[in-house]
Design a protein around this motif. Structure first.
Motif, short mmCIF file in Angstrom:
data_model
loop_
_atom_site.label_atom_id
_atom_site.label_comp_id
_atom_site.label_asym_id
_atom_site.label_seq_id
_atom_site.Cartn_x
_atom_site.Cartn_y
_atom_site.Cartn_z
N ASN A 2 0.83 -1.20 0.00
CA ASN A 2 0.00 0.00 0.00
C ASN A 2 0.87 1.24 0.00
O ASN A 2 1.98 1.24 0.51
CB ASN A 2 -0.86 0.03 1.27
CG ASN A 2 -1.86 -1.10 1.28
OD1 ASN A 2 -2.21 -1.63 0.23
ND2 ASN A 2 -2.30 -1.48 2.46
N LEU A 3 0.33 2.32 -0.58
CA LEU A 3 1.05 3.59 -0.53
C LEU A 3 1.15 4.08 0.92
O LEU A 3 2.16 4.58 1.36
CB LEU A 3 0.32 4.63 -1.39
CG LEU A 3 1.00 5.98 -1.51
CD1 LEU A 3 2.34 5.84 -2.22
CD2 LEU A 3 0.11 6.97 -2.24
N PHE A 4 0.09 3.87 1.63
CA PHE A 4 0.14 4.17 3.06
C PHE A 4 -0.86 3.28 3.76
O PHE A 4 -1.77 2.74 3.15
CB PHE A 4 -0.17 5.64 3.34
CG PHE A 4 -1.61 5.99 3.11
CD1 PHE A 4 -2.06 6.33 1.85
CD2 PHE A 4 -2.52 5.97 4.16
CE1 PHE A 4 -3.39 6.64 1.63
CE2 PHE A 4 -3.85 6.28 3.94
CZ PHE A 4 -4.28 6.62 2.67
N SER A 5 -0.66 3.12 5.07
CA SER A 5 -1.55 2.26 5.82
C SER A 5 -2.64 3.10 6.48
O SER A 5 -2.32 3.99 7.27
CB SER A 5 -0.73 1.52 6.87
OG SER A 5 -1.55 1.19 7.95
N PRO A 6 -3.91 2.83 6.18
CA PRO A 6 -4.99 3.58 6.84
C PRO A 6 -4.92 3.46 8.35
O PRO A 6 -5.21 4.41 9.06
CB PRO A 6 -6.26 2.94 6.30
CG PRO A 6 -5.86 2.29 5.03
CD PRO A 6 -4.43 1.88 5.19
N LEU A 7 -4.48 2.30 8.83
CA LEU A 7 -4.39 2.12 10.28
C LEU A 7 -3.35 3.06 10.88
O LEU A 7 -3.56 3.65 11.93
CB LEU A 7 -3.98 0.69 10.61
CG LEU A 7 -5.12 -0.32 10.80
CD1 LEU A 7 -4.54 -1.67 11.20
CD2 LEU A 7 -6.11 0.16 11.84
N LEU A 8 -2.21 3.20 10.16
CA LEU A 8 -1.16 4.08 10.67
C LEU A 8 -1.63 5.53 10.65
O LEU A 8 -1.37 6.30 11.57
CB LEU A 8 0.10 3.95 9.82
CG LEU A 8 0.88 2.65 9.99
CD1 LEU A 8 2.14 2.68 9.15
CD2 LEU A 8 1.25 2.44 11.45
N GLY B 101 -7.69 -4.54 18.61
CA GLY B 101 -7.93 -5.20 17.32
C GLY B 101 -7.04 -4.60 16.23
O GLY B 101 -6.45 -5.32 15.43
N GLU B 102 -6.96 -3.28 16.23
CA GLU B 102 -6.17 -2.60 15.20
C GLU B 102 -4.67 -2.90 15.37
O GLU B 102 -3.94 -3.02 14.38
CB GLU B 102 -6.41 -1.09 15.25
CG GLU B 102 -7.79 -0.69 14.73
CD GLU B 102 -8.18 0.74 15.07
OE1 GLU B 102 -9.16 1.23 14.49
OE2 GLU B 102 -7.53 1.35 15.95
N ASN B 103 -4.23 -2.99 16.61
CA ASN B 103 -2.83 -3.34 16.86
C ASN B 103 -2.50 -4.69 16.23
O ASN B 103 -1.46 -4.86 15.59
CB ASN B 103 -2.55 -3.38 18.36
CG ASN B 103 -1.93 -2.10 18.87
OD1 ASN B 103 -0.78 -1.81 18.59
ND2 ASN B 103 -2.70 -1.30 19.59
N GLU B 109 -2.14 -5.56 7.72
CA GLU B 109 -2.43 -4.46 6.81
C GLU B 109 -1.17 -4.02 6.09
O GLU B 109 -1.19 -3.72 4.90
CB GLU B 109 -3.04 -3.29 7.57
CG GLU B 109 -3.67 -2.30 6.60
CD GLU B 109 -4.07 -1.01 7.24
OE1 GLU B 109 -5.25 -0.92 7.63
OE2 GLU B 109 -3.22 -0.11 7.35
N LEU B 110 -0.05 -4.04 6.82
CA LEU B 110 1.22 -3.65 6.19
C LEU B 110 1.58 -4.61 5.07
O LEU B 110 2.23 -4.24 4.10
CB LEU B 110 2.34 -3.60 7.23
CG LEU B 110 2.27 -2.46 8.24
CD1 LEU B 110 3.34 -2.62 9.30
CD2 LEU B 110 2.44 -1.11 7.54
#
Lengths: 833, 225
Positions: A2-8, B101-103, B109-110
């Protein structure tokens, strides 16, 4: 990938939400910077647009204009051209500025020939030829059609009677129709039939100019048929000549606004550095689980873009609000100094809005680049401790200082040594400021070392040490405050130097005891020649200087030409900056005295020659001397009265400067009072002119004062932001101190003391920087923008004031963080890991 | 699976030379759980940082499934960590601005995993570590033991080949520490993940298949596992 992580991104935004103060203060930095730039831009473009609108409405579809430079056009020129077969469409115009009895400001009275108007100003012609209207217009000699702005300002309705005054002569006109259009703010005009205008303006047999619609063929035809002395100009050239007058003034304001933006950028840089440094352990964890530096960098920039967009939007809203007030100030100054504009409402200029939006986002990104790059290089798991981080920052200080010194020197080189225009001077000025800001941390260290040698009580010693310990963060806040304070010193010293110079110049120049002009002199009323004979015969008058003035187009500008007979004391009032060996003798023989701005602009020195346009063709004159002059940035030329009258014979006297015999001013005034019984005179002592001139000077710089204040507010927010962030970071340290027995009052003292120290250090660096800025402003910017120079003088009161402002800003900024830290319960913070 | 050959690391403090690791050599097989025992300051954390490519050795090499870690450029080492290595830290190192959950979802996701499979994996792992239903909670609302469970779930989320645990129970009470270490080793075995567990506590090391002792920059098999 991904270009960036939405979570980050979510993690980053939540961080900002958790530290709202920090986010809000960074936002306010962007917002205020954008607001000031937009407000100034809107004010400048508003005044310009209002002027252009009024010009446009008056010029209609005309492409060219016939006029006699600096004079009126005889009716015969128009009549002869019109009678020739193949003549292009032409419309004669008679126009001048008049006053309205009981109303402030001036209005442009314009006389049109209804039957020639249709091809030129269709809209106006349509209104005038409406069946219900045309008979009144033609038959009623006092019929008037006011423009929309005049209608609004004077609250006119059809049938109203309006007393207008021209050269002290009143005339009553009747409003035939009120213009209620809402969209035209610039048309501050009063339209009348050309015959009525000629009567009111005393222009029988003369015209102001003739409008033409020309294609290349007809232009060629006209050029072949116009008599000598009559000039054909394009309307664009004509309008440009006027609007260009205020370009330097606009540029100065824009530069001031960009300075506020620069301070705003420091604020963003500061806020972003704080927020990123505080998250260094988070970044370390992310790096450990596989987030690459590039992903971190993108994430931070994305955060910055979102903040920039929000801040810019907010700034644009504030800018529009601020622009409303500033537009009035700028319009008033432009009207005072350049051309009359009437701005009734703020015009939202698309280009200004776009410029502000782009600037806000780009400036934020630029301010974020360095901290983002540093954060992206965070080692995984953050092997660097806080102390190591500070040590690394400290190691960078000499390097930053060297860069800063190079920038500062480059700035001085650009502004003072290398040739170039005013933009180059401003580039130099910005480089100088940026250089000084980069040197600030080193200056802090040096001053800090000095302070450590002073025996301070324990808690204060701690404050001094803390400043050095947190240099990586506090250094930026001090630099932001320093930039704002130095801008304040720079502009303050420049304004004060200029004020002093103008005062000295006026005091020397206005050396006569009394100045006499005809009532209505500002509309061009002249003193009758017979009056001169009467005054010369007065016992109490020892010497007289005579002045005849006109505006002359010269190299695309409107220069004031003054035909003068200068008595010996008047000659002594001229501060000659350079002259030929026998300057006054040369002047008496037809050479001219040139004002400094004009000589600078045209690159003329004593001995050089200059061509003046006259009705009889160009007149070659020699330059006898260049004199100091702040009356007009466009330039003034003094020519001996005898030579002047040879080329402009029918012009009356504008002003007389009278010198009383043996200092008997009161007796002279009494005698003149008797003469005034049959001639409408305005008698003004030199002191009154001086006072009025200084009032105009102060009005001119009111806008600058507003911008100075805004810069200081932005810097104040910078210090507040730094202290708030520091308080957040040092919460545990403060809790430990409280646990060790530090009272709340002592804690407040510690935080306030540190803040005051920041203010003191910022002021210490700002004062020399500001003085250097003033030097550049005076020696480079003023000369390149306006053409004048002035002696440099520094008021120690102003420097002291800067020191106090620095301390006050820092002291005020400490109140909330200190109160918040002191009122916190230390127990939860002590438990945190 | 993991081969450490003649690894050496020296730190300088001014002019003082401090040898942390000196010619360190050992191997760990796929799926094996190894405990590395050592006193404070013996270089345990340094060793983990070298194995994961966070730090560079002065000499020697680390190979993960035949790939020489330090022959890779820094960005590639970062991607190696992202794909092949999981971390459990003593201080949990959860991201406070992300929910539990997000952690756990973050490593997935990465790696670009789709939302549905990520959510399913998160739910499974949190259930496995006993935190089922706590997905929307923020880390600061959990106890130390719960935070470490969440950290274990995060470390295993992307099914790493190698799980590095640095004193995972160092910040927990004895009872909780026992439960956490059991959970960690059980899950690693279930997932087929190689686990290198660094600790100074002998009871913690007992869950390992093999125990190594780090002392004076050298590693040797412990006498009593």
């Amino acid at each position: 990938m991904n270009l960036f992580s939405p979570l980050l991104l979510r993690a980053g935004l939540r961080y900002l939400m958790h530290h709202r103060w920090q986010g809000l203060l960074a936002l306010s930095g962007i917002a205020l910077g954008v607001a000031v730039v937009l407000a100034v831009d809107l004010a400048n473009s508003g005044a310009r647009a209002a002027f252009e609108l009024s010009v446009q409405q008056l010029q209609g579809k005309a492409t060219h204009r016939l006029a006699v430079p600096g004079d009126l056009l005889p009716d015969e020129v128009y009549i002869n051209l019109k009678r020739q077969p193949g003549a292009p469409p032409m419309a004669p115009v008679v126009s001048d500025w008049v006053r309205i009895k009981g109303a402030p400001g001036r209005y442009q009275l314009v006389g049109f020939d209804l039957f020639a108007e249709a091809p030129f100003r269709g809209q106006i012609a349509e209104r005038l030829t409406a069946p219900a209207f045309i008979s009144d217009w033609l038959t009623d000699a006092g019929g008037l059609l006011p423009g929309a702005a005049a209608t609004r300002a004077l609250r006119l309705v059809a049938g109203d009677r309006l007393d207008i005054v021209y050269r002290d002569q009143p005339t009553t006109l009747q409003v035939l129709q009120a213009n209620t259009q809402q969209d035209s703010s610039g048309d501050n005009v009063l339209l009348v039939d050309i015959a009525t205008a000629k009567t009111i303006l005393d222009m029988q047999g003369q015209l102001s100019y003739v409008d033409l619609i020309l294609d290349p063929d007809s232009e060629h035809w006209i050029r072949q048929h116009i008599p000598p002395g009559v000039e054909l100009q394009t309307v664009a050239e004509q309008a440009q000549g006027v609007t260009r007058l205020s370009a330097a003034f606009e540029l100065n304001l824009t530069a001031m606004s960009l300075l506020a933006m620069l301070v705003g950028m420091f604020l963003v840089f500061n806020a972003m550095t704080f927020s990123l440094v505080q998250r260094r352990s988070l970044f370390g964890r992310l790096r450990a689980i596989g987030v690459t530096p590039r992903e971190l960098f993108t994430l931070i920039l994305l955060e910055a873009v979102m903040m920039a967009m929000l801040g810019t939007l907010l700034g644009m809203l504030i800018g529009v609000w601020l622009g409303k007030g500033l537009t009035r100030l700028v319009a008033a100054t432009v009207s005072d100094l350049y051309y009359t504009v009437s701005v009734s409402a703020l015009q939202l200029d698309g280009t200004s809005l776009m410029f502000a939006a782009v600037l806000g986002v780009l400036a934020t990104l630029l301010a974020t680049l360095v901290p983002a790059w540093q954060a992206a290089r965070t080692p995984p798991l953050t092997t660097l401790s806080r102390t190591a981080l500070e040590q690394a920052a400290r190691r960078g200080i000499p390097l930053w200082a060297v860069f800063g010194l190079l920038l500062l020197l480059a700035g001085l080189l650009l502004a003072l040594v290398l040739p170039g225009g005013v933009i180059m001077s401003f580039a130099g000025l910005f480089s100088l400021v940026l250089g000084a800001a980069m040197m600030t941390p080193l200056m802090i260290r040096l001053l800090h070392r000095l302070l450590t040698t002073v025996a301070l009580p324990g808690i204060w010693r701690m404050g001094v040490r803390d400043l050095d310990r947190h240099l990586s963060r506090l250094g930026i806040a001090v630099a932001a405050l320093m930039v704002a304070l130095s801008a304040s010193v720079g502009v303050g010293v420049m304004v004060e130097s200029m004020r002093g110079s103008v005062h000295t110049w006026l005091t020397e120049l206005l050396c006569a005891d009394l100045y006499v002009a005809a009532q209505g002199f500002d509309e061009g009323a002249r003193l009758p020649e017979t009056f001169l004979q009467e005054v010369s015969g007065l016992e109490t008058v020892a010497a007289i200087s005579r002045y005849r003035e006109r505006t002359l187009p010269l190299h695309g500008r409107h220069v004031e030409l003054i035909g003068a007979h200068l008595a010996a004391p008047s000659r002594r009032g001229f501060a000659l900056l350079s002259s030929t060996a026998s300057a006054w003798q040369d002047f008496d023989n037809g050479a001219v005295l040139l004002s400094e701005p004009l000589a600078y602009r045209l690159g003329l020195v004593p001995g050089a020659s200059l061509q003046l346009p006259t009705a009889e063709g160009p007149l070659n004159v020699q330059v006898a001397a260049v004199f100091r002059d702040y009356a007009s940035e466009h330039g003034r030329i003094f020519l001996d009265e005898t030579v002047y009258r040879r080329y402009w014979p029918d012009q009356g006297l504008n002003t007389l400067a009278l010198f009383a015999r043996n200092g008997e001013v009161a007796s002279m005034r009494r005698e003149l009072g008797e003469l005034a019984a049959h001639t409408a005179l305005v008698l003004t002592p030199a002191a009154a002119i001086l006072e009025e001139s200084m009032a105009v000077f102060d009005r001119t710089f009111r806008v600058t004062e507003v911008l100075r204040a805004v810069s200081l507010v932005v810097a104040f927010i910078g210090v507040l932001s730094a202290l708030m962030a520091l308080q957040l970071e040092r919460g545990k340290e403060y809790a430990v101190l409280r646990a060790l027995g530090l009272t709340r009052v002592q804690l407040v003292g510690l935080i306030s003391g540190e803040s005051l120290l920041m203010g003191l250090l910022a002021a210490c660096v700002a004062i020399p920087t500001g003085v250097l800025m003033a030097w550049v402003l005076i020696q480079s910017v003023q000369q390149r923008a306006f053409g004048w120079t002035m002696p440099f003088s520094v008021d120690t009161g102003l420097l002291l004031q800067t020191l106090l402002v620095g301390l006050l800003a820092a002291g005020l900024a400490a109140i909330y963080p200190a109160w918040r830290s002191a009122s916190r319960n230390p127990a939860p913070q002590l438990r945190e890991d | 699976m993991l081969a450490v050959e003649n690894l050496a690391k020296v730190y300088w403090s001014g002019s003082t030379r401090q040898v942390v690791l000196e010619g360190l050599t050992f191997r760990i097989r796929q799926g094996e759980t190894v405990a590395l025992l050592g006193a404070s300051g013996s270089g345990k954390t340094t060793l983990l940082n070298l194995i994961s490519g966070i730090d560079n050795p002065d000499s020697g090499s680390v190979s993960l499934d035949g790939v020489k870690v330090h022959a890779l450029a820094e960005p590639e080492r970062t991607l190696l960590r992202r794909r092949r290595i999981g971390f459990v830290f003593q201080f949990f190192n959860l991201i406070h601005t992300l929910t539990v959950g997000e952690n756990v979802a973050l490593p997935l996701e990465l790696l670009g995993c789709d939302h549905a499979s990520t959510q399913a994996r998160v739910a499974d792992l949190l259930a496995a570590v006993g935190l089922g239903g706590l997905e929307p909670r923020f880390p600061e609302t959990l106890s130390g033991g719960e935070q470490q469970r969440a950290a274990i779930a995060r470390a295993l989320a992307h099914r790493p080949a190698l799980l590095l645990a640095d004193e995972p129970t160092g910040n927990l009470d004895e009872d909780t520490a026992g439960r956490i270490i059991e959970l960690l080793s059980d899950l690693a075995r279930q997932e087929g993940t190689t686990l290198l567990l660094v600790t100074h506590s002998l009871p913690v090391a007992r869950v390992a298949d093999r125990v190594l002792r780090l002392s004076h920059g050298q590693v040797a098999p412990a006498e009593e596992p």
